[in-house]
Design an enzyme around this catalytic site. Structure first.
Site, PDB file in Angstrom:
ATOM      1  N   ASP A  14      67.801  30.458  73.821  1.00  0.00           N
ATOM      2  CA  ASP A  14      66.488  29.826  73.798  1.00  0.00           C
ATOM      3  C   ASP A  14      65.480  30.915  73.438  1.00  0.00           C
ATOM      4  O   ASP A  14      65.792  32.119  73.513  1.00  0.00           O
ATOM      5  CB  ASP A  14      66.203  29.223  75.181  1.00  0.00           C
ATOM      6  N   ASP A  16      61.316  30.686  73.934  1.00  0.00           N
ATOM      7  CA  ASP A  16      60.209  30.798  74.893  1.00  0.00           C
ATOM      8  C   ASP A  16      60.725  30.824  76.321  1.00  0.00           C
ATOM      9  O   ASP A  16      61.437  29.915  76.751  1.00  0.00           O
ATOM     10  CB  ASP A  16      59.253  29.617  74.731  1.00  0.00           C
ATOM     11  N   ASP A 177      66.324  29.524  80.010  1.00  0.00           N
ATOM     12  CA  ASP A 177      65.539  29.692  81.229  1.00  0.00           C
ATOM     13  C   ASP A 177      65.241  28.385  81.939  1.00  0.00           C
ATOM     14  O   ASP A 177      64.585  28.404  82.982  1.00  0.00           O
ATOM     15  CB  ASP A 177      64.208  30.373  80.893  1.00  0.00           C
TER      16      ASP A 177
END
Length: 221
Positions: A14, A16, A177
């Site tokens: 990922d 961001d 995240d």
């Protein structure tokens, strides 16, 4: 190498909240868009809990917070257009690379692993950020939230990446995240690894049941 990398040939990251903290620039663009439409800025701390499902959802959440109700589709469209204009002007002004990211990417790529980027951020903003941090050369494939017909938490971007390189999902790892990253990884048949420092709507990402958690991507290598 981390034990979760045993047998892994492809690692999907990922962006961001995993590789970069982009909230300062996203918040600035959100607030500028709201101000363009005569609404008050919401601030970085609020925006931090709204990131992760693509730019339109980010704007919808900001409008809901500003208005105290869901905005009508036309106002969402207008605010989203203004957001895209402002964010395109300064996508890397205050965005920073998380500690350990560069070392992890360089080591994994040097070990012969295929690295792909799977983000819900609009595709147009991927290259400027990667080029700003001199990371573009590490990734063999980059998929944004509008690259395919479905985005995370749908597994399609991950299954597409595995199929693109003819690698079994059992030999792939998703690193992210948020619960959306973990859900997409599980649904695609990938192993999953979470970092706890990103954006998960105020919830601990460990509660999403990843196969592993590392405090820094440096622990991968």
């Amino acid at each position: 190498m981390h034990s979760l990398l045993d047998g892994i040939r492809l690692v999907a990251f990922d962006l961001d909240g995993t590789l970069v903290d982009s909230v300062p620039d996203l918040a600035a663009a959100v607030d500028a868009a709201l101000c363009d439409l005569g609404m008050p800025a919401r601030g970085e701390s609020r925006v931090r809990d709204w990131v992760g499902n693509g730019s339109m959802v980010l704007i919808e959440r900001a409008l809901r917070d500003a208005l105290g109700r869901d905005a009508d589709p036309e106002r969402c469209r207008q605010a989203h257009e203004r957001f895209l204009v402002h964010y395109a002007q300064r996508p890397c002004n205050a965005t920073r690379l998380y500690p350990g990211v560069r070392e992890a990417l360089e080591t994994l790529r040097g070990a012969g692993m295929i690295l792909v980027l799977v983000t819900n951020k609009p595709e147009a903003f991927i290259a400027p950020i990667l080029e700003h941090f001199e990371l573009a050369g590490h990734f063999s494939l980059c998929l944004g939230g509008n690259s395919l017909v479905r985005r995370k938490p749908d597994p399609l971007p991950l299954t597409h990446a595995a199929e693109h390189f003819s690698i079994s999902p059992a030999n792939c790892l998703m690193v992210g995240d948020s619960r959306h990253d973990m859900a997409a990884g599980r649904a695609a048949g990938f192993r999953t690894l979470a970092v706890p420092y990103g954006y998960n709507h105020g919830e601990p990402v460990a509660a999403s049941g990843p196969d592993g958690v590392v405090e820094s991507l440096r622990e991968l290598v």
